[in-house]
Design an enzyme around this catalytic site. Structure first.
Site, PDB file in Angstrom:
ATOM      1  N   LYS A 124      62.974  52.860  34.646  1.00  0.00           N
ATOM      2  CA  LYS A 124      63.115  51.446  35.034  1.00  0.00           C
ATOM      3  C   LYS A 124      64.506  50.887  34.733  1.00  0.00           C
ATOM      4  CE  LYS A 124      58.902  52.068  36.057  1.00  0.00           C
ATOM      5  NZ  LYS A 124      58.597  52.535  37.401  1.00  0.00           N
ATOM      6  N   GLU A 208      64.038  41.728  29.372  1.00  0.00           N
ATOM      7  CA  GLU A 208      64.142  40.799  30.502  1.00  0.00           C
ATOM      8  C   GLU A 208      63.672  39.426  30.069  1.00  0.00           C
ATOM      9  OE1 GLU A 208      63.124  43.699  34.338  1.00  0.00           O
ATOM     10  OE2 GLU A 208      61.711  42.147  33.739  1.00  0.00           O
ATOM     11  N   HIS A 243      46.379  44.436  34.454  1.00  0.00           N
ATOM     12  CA  HIS A 243      47.268  45.282  35.258  1.00  0.00           C
ATOM     13  C   HIS A 243      46.536  46.174  36.254  1.00  0.00           C
ATOM     14  CE1 HIS A 243      50.327  43.644  32.786  1.00  0.00           C
ATOM     15  NE2 HIS A 243      49.802  44.157  31.695  1.00  0.00           N
ATOM     16  N   ARG A 300      55.504  55.931  46.441  1.00  0.00           N
ATOM     17  CA  ARG A 300      54.282  56.577  46.944  1.00  0.00           C
ATOM     18  C   ARG A 300      53.596  55.681  47.964  1.00  0.00           C
ATOM     19  NH1 ARG A 300      52.797  53.956  42.113  1.00  0.00           N
ATOM     20  NH2 ARG A 300      51.312  52.303  42.561  1.00  0.00           N
TER      21      ARG A 300
HETATM   22  C1  MV4 Z   1      57.139  40.710  33.759  1.00  0.00           C
HETATM   23  C2  MV4 Z   1      56.419  39.494  33.691  1.00  0.00           C
HETATM   24  C3  MV4 Z   1      57.118  38.362  33.418  1.00  0.00           C
HETATM   25  N1  MV4 Z   1      58.458  38.412  33.191  1.00  0.00           N
HETATM   26  N2  MV4 Z   1      58.463  40.704  33.539  1.00  0.00           N
HETATM   27  C4  MV4 Z   1      53.383  43.618  34.264  1.00  0.00           C
HETATM   28  C5  MV4 Z   1      53.332  45.003  34.798  1.00  0.00           C
HETATM   29  C6  MV4 Z   1      54.730  45.477  34.807  1.00  0.00           C
HETATM   30  N3  MV4 Z   1      54.950  46.311  35.930  1.00  0.00           N
HETATM   31  C7  MV4 Z   1      55.555  44.246  34.845  1.00  0.00           C
HETATM   32  N4  MV4 Z   1      54.718  43.157  34.461  1.00  0.00           N
HETATM   33  C8  MV4 Z   1      55.224  41.928  34.234  1.00  0.00           C
HETATM   34  N5  MV4 Z   1      56.560  41.871  34.031  1.00  0.00           N
HETATM   35  C9  MV4 Z   1      59.086  39.582  33.254  1.00  0.00           C
HETATM   36  N6  MV4 Z   1      60.398  39.614  33.028  1.00  0.00           N
HETATM   37  C10 MV4 Z   1      55.052  39.531  33.936  1.00  0.00           C
HETATM   38  C11 MV4 Z   1      54.449  40.752  34.203  1.00  0.00           C
HETATM   39  C12 MV4 Z   1      53.033  40.690  34.430  1.00  0.00           C
HETATM   40  C13 MV4 Z   1      52.498  41.017  35.683  1.00  0.00           C
HETATM   41  C14 MV4 Z   1      53.277  41.462  36.739  1.00  0.00           C
HETATM   42  C15 MV4 Z   1      52.720  41.795  37.950  1.00  0.00           C
HETATM   43  C16 MV4 Z   1      51.352  41.671  38.132  1.00  0.00           C
HETATM   44  C17 MV4 Z   1      50.568  41.245  37.119  1.00  0.00           C
HETATM   45  C18 MV4 Z   1      51.116  40.925  35.880  1.00  0.00           C
HETATM   46  C19 MV4 Z   1      50.295  40.492  34.846  1.00  0.00           C
HETATM   47  C20 MV4 Z   1      50.825  40.182  33.638  1.00  0.00           C
HETATM   48  C21 MV4 Z   1      52.204  40.294  33.419  1.00  0.00           C
END
Ligand code: MV4
Length: 507
Positions: A124, A208, A243, A300
């Site tokens: 990442k 982040e 998630h 994918r």
């Molecule tokens: C975040 C975020 C808020 N701010 N990054 C969750 C899974 C991972 N792939 C990244 N995720 C998140 N990253 C920043 N800088 C909130 C999430 C997140 C989230 C993102 C996508 C779909 C559902 C989520 C549920 C909780 C938190």
């Protein structure tokens, strides 16, 4: 079709997967006159993908690391049966660079991107840096990994609190920690690192800025080996629990034509920046002011690809196969449009009234919805016993409507028709979401399930009425069977009092 000499015609595909996605891939192969090869574990002898394929080979014991994750065994089968290509589906080996590389070494086409791009996007930090260089908006944060507590505090001085500590090898929420206060930095970094170390064997982390209540919106892209890249618009994937995505729809209710154009352009630039080939997804977070940020790239075919297929009319598996055998994309961006609205509900074998506990067991009865605008991608059948070893998702229900309102009504109708007994499923939970006023208004973000849990988890007293009606009708049917010799006894249909009680899904 006869291809020019420099292209490799694919005549036989080994599908290195199981369940609904294995069948989904084989369906397209059959339409293209491509022979299909199934591989299966000891737990999957009676699985439908085994019966659907032209050939099927046992590859090992039930646990996936002894079967569906056994790279050398799968390669060996592919060589033995002369498969030209391997489709990895999603999960398992789909984003495994070693597997893609091993396919290349053996002269087998890996239906997916290059091993190099899988490595790059799987890291990442590298992905973030590549996107930043390409001018794609990324969430404010660190460049490269962070090593010391001082570095973290310096970043916090710069971008402010709250922040997220994320594992570079992560994804899907693993190795992620929220920091709301400076005092939490040490423990958050330590926790993220150790979780990442044990899950991925790599403890590098980055920071982040935390985006409060974001939307998760992703863009589907397709790229050929000749430098052509298109996007197939967005999917709104904010309805998730821990998630785990539950519902996806396209178009996103949040989207404007301007934002769509801008994000689509970024998605295409992102793919071009890393010389991507095949089908892929660019994930973005979108905040309440409609600012968007690159999050991750998925290299994918995704679970939720059917909603994109439904509104664009394009078979994504067919396109994957075509670009994998060297063909050029057969359409340009300007030829692609979104027609109507599509929604997918993931049907899990789990009990929504018991903390979504996986519910294993034998499928006793299954009756799937049909009719205009309805598709189910599944693999279970009556008498099938769901193995405990794999993902509890048993099917996907995909509907289409001319408008979002029509799609929601059609989904409610299709969920009503969907009858599965023997295991608990998330069908009734999906019905509650489809009747939730916030969902109906398109007013939701990634915190929808938590914010609406009182309504979603409250047991509606009459939700089981339909089951009662089925039981009553079945008893009546048995009664009728038992009385066939007596022609005079008339069949009277079961009368149900319960049907008269109004309940939330009566419309
Ligand atoms: C975040 C975020 C808020 N701010 N990054 C969750 C899974 C991972 N792939 C990244 N995720 C998140 N990253 C920043 N800088 C909130 C999430 C997140 C989230 C993102 C996508 C779909 C559902 C989520 C549920 C909780 C938190």
């Amino acid at each position: 079709m006869i291809l020019p000499h420099y292209m490799n015609q694919i005549n036989k595909v080994l599908v290195a997967n199981r369940g609904e996605i294995a069948i989904r891939i084989m369906r397209t192969c059959r339409e293209l006159d491509i022979e299909t090869v199934a591989v299966y574990s000891e737990a999957d002898r009676t699985s439908l993908h085994v019966r659907y394929a032209h050939e099927a080979y046992l590859i090992g014991k039930a646990p996936s690391n002894e079967s569906y994750l056994n790279i050398e065994k799968i390669i060996e089968v592919a060589k033995q049966c002369n498969a030209d290509a391997i489709h990895p589906g999603y999960g398992f080996l789909s984003e495994n660079a070693t597997f893609a590389q091993r396919c290349n070494e053996e002269g087998i086409i890996f239906i997916g991107p290059s091993a190099e791009v899988i490595v790059q996007m799987g890291d990442k930090i590298q992905a973030r840096d590549a996107m930043k260089k390409a001018g794609i908006p990324v969430v404010p944060g660190t460049e490269g990994s962070i090593e010391t507590e001082e570095e973290v505090l310096a970043v916090i001085n710069d971008i402010g609190l709250p922040v997220m500590i994320k594992a570079s090898a992560g994804g899907g929420g693993k190795g992620m920690r929220l920091v709301k206060d400076r005092s939490e930095v040490v423990s958050a970094v330590r926790a993220a690192r150790s979780e990442a170390k044990s899950a991925f064997g790599d403890d590098s982390v980055y920071i982040e800025k935390y985006i409060t209540s974001p939307h998760h919106i992703e863009f589907q892209i397709l790229a050929d080996q000749h430098g052509n890249v298109v996007h197939l618009f967005e999917r709104e994937c904010s309805i998730q629990r821990r998630h785990q995505k539950m519902i996806e729809e396209t178009p996103s209710p949040l989207m404007t034509p301007e934002l769509r154009q801008e994000m689509g352009k970024s998605a295409v630039e992102a793919a071009k920046a890393v010389d991507y080939t095949g089908a892929g997804t660019i994930e973005f977070l979108v905040d309440n002011d409609l600012n968007y940020y690159f999050l991750e790239m998925n290299t994918r075919l995704q679970v939720e690809h059917p909603i994109t297929e439904r509104v664009t009319g394009i078979d994504l598996v067919k396109q994957q196969i075509k670009v994998a055998q060297g063909e050029k994309l057969e359409f340009i961006q300007e030829e692609l449009t979104q027609k109507g609205h599509s929604i997918e509900c993931r049907i899990y074998a789990e009990d929504p009234d018991n903390n979504f506990m996986p519910s294993s067991g034998k499928i006793y009865k299954i009756s799937e919805p049909l009719g205009l605008g309805v598709r189910t991608d599944g693999y279970v059948y009556e008498g099938y016993e769901i193995p405990i070893y794999y993902d509890p998702m048993i099917s996907k229900l995909i509907v289409w409507g001319n408008t979002r309102d029509e799609a929601i009504r059609r989904m409610r109708r299709a969920l009503y028709e969907y009858k599965i007994t023997g295991v608990k499923t998330s069908i009734k939970f999906m019905e509650r979401i489809m009747s939730n006023p916030n969902f109906i208004q398109g007013n939701y973000d990634t915190h929808f399930i938590e914010k609406n849990q009182d309504q979603l988890l409250s047991m509606q007293p009459c939700e089981d009425c339909d089951d009662m009606v089925i039981i009553a009708a079945f008893i009546d049917y048995l009664d009728k069977l038992g009385s066939t010799k007596n022609d005079k006894k008339e069949f009277t249909p079961a009368q149900s009092r319960w049907k008269k009680i109004p309940y939330i899904n009566h419309f």
